[in-house]
Scaffold this motif. Structure first.
Motif, PDB file in Angstrom:
ATOM      1  N   PRO A   1       0.829  -1.207   0.000  1.00 41.86           N
ATOM      2  CA  PRO A   1       0.000   0.000   0.000  1.00 41.86           C
ATOM      3  C   PRO A   1       0.861   1.254   0.000  1.00 41.86           C
ATOM      4  N   ASP A   2       0.301   2.329  -0.517  1.00 43.16           N
ATOM      5  CA  ASP A   2       1.023   3.594  -0.633  1.00 43.16           C
ATOM      6  C   ASP A   2       1.054   4.275   0.724  1.00 43.16           C
ATOM      7  N   VAL A   3       2.060   3.936   1.516  1.00 44.46           N
ATOM      8  CA  VAL A   3       2.245   4.514   2.840  1.00 44.46           C
ATOM      9  C   VAL A   3       3.556   5.293   2.821  1.00 44.46           C
ATOM     10  N   SER A   4       3.497   6.546   3.161  1.00 39.64           N
ATOM     11  CA  SER A   4       4.698   7.377   3.171  1.00 39.64           C
ATOM     12  C   SER A   4       5.092   7.677   4.603  1.00 39.64           C
ATOM     13  N   PRO A   5       6.121   7.026   5.120  1.00 43.28           N
ATOM     14  CA  PRO A   5       6.547   7.312   6.489  1.00 43.28           C
ATOM     15  C   PRO A   5       7.137   8.716   6.578  1.00 43.28           C
ATOM     16  N   PRO A   6       7.042   9.349   7.731  1.00 39.86           N
ATOM     17  CA  PRO A   6       7.558  10.713   7.868  1.00 39.86           C
ATOM     18  C   PRO A   6       9.075  10.713   8.011  1.00 39.86           C
TER      19      PRO A   6
ATOM     20  N   ASN B   1      19.200  19.063  13.783  1.00 40.07           N
ATOM     21  CA  ASN B   1      18.765  18.644  15.111  1.00 40.07           C
ATOM     22  C   ASN B   1      17.722  19.577  15.718  1.00 40.07           C
ATOM     23  N   SER B   2      17.728  20.837  15.326  1.00 39.78           N
ATOM     24  CA  SER B   2      16.831  21.805  15.952  1.00 39.78           C
ATOM     25  C   SER B   2      15.514  21.994  15.201  1.00 39.78           C
ATOM     26  N   ILE B   3      15.256  21.204  14.173  1.00 38.86           N
ATOM     27  CA  ILE B   3      13.988  21.302  13.440  1.00 38.86           C
ATOM     28  C   ILE B   3      12.863  20.728  14.300  1.00 38.86           C
ATOM     29  N   ALA B   4      11.738  21.407  14.307  1.00 43.42           N
ATOM     30  CA  ALA B   4      10.598  20.959  15.106  1.00 43.42           C
ATOM     31  C   ALA B   4      10.049  19.640  14.557  1.00 43.42           C
ATOM     32  N   GLY B   5       9.771  18.707  15.464  1.00 40.39           N
ATOM     33  CA  GLY B   5       9.174  17.431  15.083  1.00 40.39           C
ATOM     34  C   GLY B   5      10.157  16.334  14.771  1.00 40.39           C
ATOM     35  N   VAL B   6      11.465  16.595  14.886  1.00 38.53           N
ATOM     36  CA  VAL B   6      12.449  15.560  14.604  1.00 38.53           C
ATOM     37  C   VAL B   6      12.441  14.535  15.732  1.00 38.53           C
ATOM     38  N   LYS B   7      12.305  13.276  15.343  1.00 37.26           N
ATOM     39  CA  LYS B   7      12.272  12.186  16.310  1.00 37.26           C
ATOM     40  C   LYS B   7      13.633  11.508  16.438  1.00 37.26           C
ATOM     41  N   ARG B   8      14.279  11.264  15.289  1.00 36.85           N
ATOM     42  CA  ARG B   8      15.566  10.570  15.309  1.00 36.85           C
ATOM     43  C   ARG B   8      16.372  10.942  14.074  1.00 36.85           C
ATOM     44  N   ILE B   9      17.676  11.106  14.263  1.00 38.83           N
ATOM     45  CA  ILE B   9      18.600  11.364  13.146  1.00 38.83           C
ATOM     46  C   ILE B   9      19.626  10.249  13.128  1.00 38.83           C
ATOM     47  N   THR B  10      19.764   9.599  11.976  1.00 38.55           N
ATOM     48  CA  THR B  10      20.729   8.517  11.807  1.00 38.55           C
ATOM     49  C   THR B  10      21.642   8.863  10.645  1.00 38.55           C
ATOM     50  N   SER B  11      22.948   8.768  10.873  1.00 44.35           N
ATOM     51  CA  SER B  11      23.906   9.128   9.829  1.00 44.35           C
ATOM     52  C   SER B  11      24.902   8.010   9.607  1.00 44.35           C
ATOM     53  N   ARG B  12      25.364   7.936   8.364  1.00 47.24           N
ATOM     54  CA  ARG B  12      26.430   6.990   8.011  1.00 47.24           C
ATOM     55  C   ARG B  12      27.418   7.710   7.115  1.00 47.24           C
ATOM     56  N   SER B  13      28.683   7.526   7.409  1.00 47.43           N
ATOM     57  CA  SER B  13      29.738   8.157   6.618  1.00 47.43           C
ATOM     58  C   SER B  13      30.533   7.076   5.917  1.00 47.43           C
ATOM     59  N   PHE B  14      30.629   7.186   4.607  1.00 53.22           N
ATOM     60  CA  PHE B  14      31.386   6.245   3.791  1.00 53.22           C
ATOM     61  C   PHE B  14      32.543   6.988   3.146  1.00 53.22           C
TER      62      PHE B  14
ATOM     63  N   SER C   1      19.581  10.143   7.565  1.00 58.44           N
ATOM     64  CA  SER C   1      18.125   9.979   7.530  1.00 58.44           C
ATOM     65  C   SER C   1      17.534  10.679   8.744  1.00 58.44           C
ATOM     66  N   VAL C   2      16.475  11.434   8.507  1.00 58.85           N
ATOM     67  CA  VAL C   2      15.802  12.194   9.556  1.00 58.85           C
ATOM     68  C   VAL C   2      14.388  11.655   9.682  1.00 58.85           C
ATOM     69  N   GLU C   3      14.068  11.138  10.847  1.00 59.51           N
ATOM     70  CA  GLU C   3      12.718  10.605  11.095  1.00 59.51           C
ATOM     71  C   GLU C   3      11.942  11.630  11.903  1.00 59.51           C
ATOM     72  N   PHE C   4      10.737  11.950  11.437  1.00 61.08           N
ATOM     73  CA  PHE C   4       9.881  12.922  12.104  1.00 61.08           C
ATOM     74  C   PHE C   4       8.763  12.212  12.854  1.00 61.08           C
TER      75      PHE C   4
END
Length: 197
Positions: A38-43, A72-85, A92-95
Protein backbone atom coordinates in the motif's frame (compact mmCIF):
# COMPACT_ATOMS: atom_id res chain seq x y z
CA UNK A 1 -35.12 -4.92 22.88
CA UNK A 2 -37.30 -3.85 19.98
CA UNK A 3 -35.07 -5.78 17.55
CA UNK A 4 -35.73 -8.99 19.44
CA UNK A 5 -39.46 -8.31 19.49
CA UNK A 6 -39.55 -7.59 15.74
CA UNK A 7 -37.48 -10.70 14.96
CA UNK A 8 -39.76 -12.94 17.05
CA UNK A 9 -42.98 -11.45 15.64
CA UNK A 10 -41.70 -11.47 12.01
CA UNK A 11 -39.31 -14.42 11.53
CA UNK A 12 -39.42 -14.27 7.73
CA UNK A 13 -38.50 -10.55 7.73
CA UNK A 14 -35.59 -11.19 10.15
CA UNK A 15 -34.32 -14.08 7.99
CA UNK A 16 -34.50 -11.96 4.82
CA UNK A 17 -32.58 -9.11 6.51
CA UNK A 18 -29.84 -11.55 7.60
CA UNK A 19 -29.61 -13.08 4.09
CA UNK A 20 -29.45 -9.57 2.55
CA UNK A 21 -26.62 -8.60 4.93
CA UNK A 22 -24.71 -11.80 4.06
CA UNK A 23 -25.10 -11.22 0.30
CA UNK A 24 -24.06 -7.58 0.65
CA UNK A 25 -21.01 -8.65 2.69
CA UNK A 26 -19.93 -11.25 0.10
CA UNK A 27 -20.43 -8.75 -2.73
CA UNK A 28 -18.40 -6.09 -0.91
CA UNK A 29 -15.63 -8.59 -0.08
CA UNK A 30 -15.31 -9.59 -3.74
CA UNK A 31 -14.91 -5.92 -4.78
CA UNK A 32 -12.52 -5.03 -1.96
CA UNK A 33 -9.24 -3.74 -3.37
CA UNK A 34 -6.10 -5.29 -1.92
CA UNK A 35 -2.61 -3.93 -2.54
CA UNK A 36 0.50 -5.94 -1.85
CA UNK A 37 2.44 -2.76 -1.04
CA UNK A 38 0.00 0.00 0.00
CA UNK A 39 1.02 3.59 -0.63
CA UNK A 40 2.24 4.51 2.84
CA UNK A 41 4.70 7.38 3.17
CA UNK A 42 6.55 7.31 6.49
CA UNK A 43 7.56 10.71 7.87
CA UNK A 44 11.24 10.56 6.93
CA UNK A 45 13.71 12.55 4.87
CA UNK A 46 17.08 11.50 3.46
CA UNK A 47 20.11 13.69 2.82
CA UNK A 48 22.90 12.44 0.56
CA UNK A 49 26.11 14.42 0.11
CA UNK A 50 28.94 13.31 -2.16
CA UNK A 51 32.47 14.28 -1.10
CA UNK A 52 34.79 12.64 -3.67
CA UNK A 53 38.14 11.39 -2.47
CA UNK A 54 37.52 11.91 1.26
CA UNK A 55 38.04 9.23 3.88
CA UNK A 56 35.10 8.20 6.10
CA UNK A 57 36.68 10.07 9.03
CA UNK A 58 36.98 13.28 7.00
CA UNK A 59 33.41 12.89 5.70
CA UNK A 60 32.10 12.53 9.24
CA UNK A 61 34.12 15.43 10.63
CA UNK A 62 33.61 17.91 7.78
CA UNK A 63 30.15 17.04 6.43
CA UNK A 64 28.07 14.64 8.53
CA UNK A 65 28.56 16.44 11.83
CA UNK A 66 27.53 19.78 10.30
CA UNK A 67 24.39 18.21 8.82
CA UNK A 68 23.40 16.58 12.11
CA UNK A 69 23.88 19.79 14.09
CA UNK A 70 21.86 21.86 11.62
CA UNK A 71 18.95 19.41 11.39
CA UNK A 72 18.77 18.64 15.11
CA UNK A 73 16.83 21.80 15.95
CA UNK A 74 13.99 21.30 13.44
CA UNK A 75 10.60 20.96 15.11
CA UNK A 76 9.17 17.43 15.08
CA UNK A 77 12.45 15.56 14.60
CA UNK A 78 12.27 12.19 16.31
CA UNK A 79 15.57 10.57 15.31
CA UNK A 80 18.60 11.36 13.15
CA UNK A 81 20.73 8.52 11.81
CA UNK A 82 23.91 9.13 9.83
CA UNK A 83 26.43 6.99 8.01
CA UNK A 84 29.74 8.16 6.62
CA UNK A 85 31.39 6.24 3.79
CA UNK A 86 34.39 6.91 1.64
CA UNK A 87 33.36 9.90 -0.43
CA UNK A 88 29.72 9.98 0.74
CA UNK A 89 27.58 11.03 3.70
CA UNK A 90 24.05 9.69 4.17
CA UNK A 91 21.71 11.06 6.82
CA UNK A 92 18.13 9.98 7.53
CA UNK A 93 15.80 12.19 9.56
CA UNK A 94 12.72 10.60 11.10
CA UNK A 95 9.88 12.92 12.10
CA UNK A 96 6.98 12.36 14.48
CA UNK A 97 3.74 11.12 12.92
CA UNK A 98 2.00 14.43 13.59
CA UNK A 99 4.63 16.46 11.70
CA UNK A 100 3.62 18.37 8.57
CA UNK A 101 5.98 16.77 6.03
CA UNK A 102 5.67 19.57 3.48
CA UNK A 103 6.90 22.10 6.00
CA UNK A 104 9.45 19.68 7.47
CA UNK A 105 11.02 19.06 4.05
CA UNK A 106 11.25 22.80 3.45
CA UNK A 107 12.90 23.25 6.87
CA UNK A 108 15.44 20.54 5.99
CA UNK A 109 16.26 22.26 2.69
CA UNK A 110 16.56 25.67 4.38
CA UNK A 111 18.89 24.37 7.10
CA UNK A 112 21.08 22.56 4.57
CA UNK A 113 21.29 25.68 2.40
CA UNK A 114 22.44 27.67 5.43
CA UNK A 115 25.16 25.16 6.39
CA UNK A 116 26.30 24.33 2.85
CA UNK A 117 28.79 27.22 2.84
CA UNK A 118 30.70 25.50 5.66
CA UNK A 119 31.15 22.30 3.60
CA UNK A 120 34.56 21.63 2.04
CA UNK A 121 35.06 23.04 -1.43
CA UNK A 122 35.04 19.58 -3.07
CA UNK A 123 31.77 18.49 -1.45
CA UNK A 124 28.79 18.38 -3.79
CA UNK A 125 25.41 19.98 -3.13
CA UNK A 126 23.17 17.97 -0.76
CA UNK A 127 20.49 15.82 -2.37
CA UNK A 128 17.33 15.84 -0.23
CA UNK A 129 14.67 13.22 -0.87
CA UNK A 130 11.65 11.80 0.86
CA UNK A 131 11.00 8.09 1.33
CA UNK A 132 8.28 7.12 -1.13
CA UNK A 133 7.86 3.39 -0.45
CA UNK A 134 7.92 1.33 -3.67
CA UNK A 135 7.79 4.47 -5.78
CA UNK A 136 11.37 5.24 -4.72
CA UNK A 137 12.62 1.93 -6.11
CA UNK A 138 13.77 1.52 -9.71
CA UNK A 139 11.06 0.44 -12.10
CA UNK A 140 13.39 -0.70 -14.87
CA UNK A 141 16.99 -1.91 -14.71
CA UNK A 142 18.88 -2.00 -18.01
CA UNK A 143 22.30 -3.40 -18.87
CA UNK A 144 24.35 -2.61 -21.96
CA UNK A 145 26.30 -5.56 -23.36
CA UNK A 146 28.29 -5.80 -26.56
CA UNK A 147 30.78 -8.36 -27.86
CA UNK A 148 32.39 -5.81 -30.19
CA UNK A 149 32.53 -2.64 -28.06
CA UNK A 150 34.87 -1.91 -25.17
CA UNK A 151 33.74 -1.07 -21.65
CA UNK A 152 34.73 2.57 -22.22
CA UNK A 153 32.59 2.81 -25.38
CA UNK A 154 29.62 1.25 -23.57
CA UNK A 155 30.09 3.73 -20.70
CA UNK A 156 30.02 6.68 -23.06
CA UNK A 157 27.02 5.25 -24.91
CA UNK A 158 25.12 4.60 -21.66
CA UNK A 159 25.86 7.98 -20.10
CA UNK A 160 25.53 10.29 -23.08
CA UNK A 161 22.95 8.55 -25.26
CA UNK A 162 20.77 6.09 -23.35
CA UNK A 163 20.68 8.00 -20.05
CA UNK A 164 19.94 11.38 -21.66
CA UNK A 165 17.19 9.98 -23.87
CA UNK A 166 15.50 8.17 -20.98
CA UNK A 167 15.48 11.39 -18.94
CA UNK A 168 13.47 13.12 -21.66
CA UNK A 169 10.73 10.47 -21.65
CA UNK A 170 7.50 11.73 -20.11
CA UNK A 171 6.86 10.30 -16.64
CA UNK A 172 10.50 9.41 -15.88
CA UNK A 173 11.54 11.01 -12.60
CA UNK A 174 15.17 9.94 -12.35
CA UNK A 175 17.75 7.98 -14.33
CA UNK A 176 20.86 6.66 -12.58
CA UNK A 177 23.69 5.36 -14.72
CA UNK A 178 26.08 3.11 -12.82
CA UNK A 179 29.01 0.82 -13.48
CA UNK A 180 30.74 3.27 -15.77
CA UNK A 181 34.30 2.69 -16.85
CA UNK A 182 36.08 5.90 -15.82
CA UNK A 183 39.45 6.95 -17.17
CA UNK A 184 42.18 7.35 -14.60
CA UNK A 185 45.83 8.32 -14.63
CA UNK A 186 48.31 6.02 -12.93
CA UNK A 187 51.58 7.54 -11.77
CA UNK A 188 54.40 5.19 -10.77
CA UNK A 189 57.22 6.88 -8.89
CA UNK A 190 60.79 5.65 -9.05
CA UNK A 191 62.12 5.66 -5.44
CA UNK A 192 65.76 5.81 -6.58
CA UNK A 193 65.22 8.93 -8.68
CA UNK A 194 63.24 10.56 -5.85
CA UNK A 195 66.13 10.05 -3.43
CA UNK A 196 68.54 11.60 -5.90
CA UNK A 197 66.65 14.88 -6.14
Amino acid sequence: MWMTRVAINNPVFATMVMVALCVLGLFSYARLGVEQMPDVSPPAAFVDVAYPGASPEAVEREVTKLIEESLNSIAGVKRITSRSFEGRSQTSVEFSLSADMGRAMQDVRDRLAAVQNAFPRDAKAPLVSRFDNDNAQPVVNLALLSPSRSARELSILGELNVGKRLQRVEGVAQVDVGGLSVREVRIDLDPARRRGS
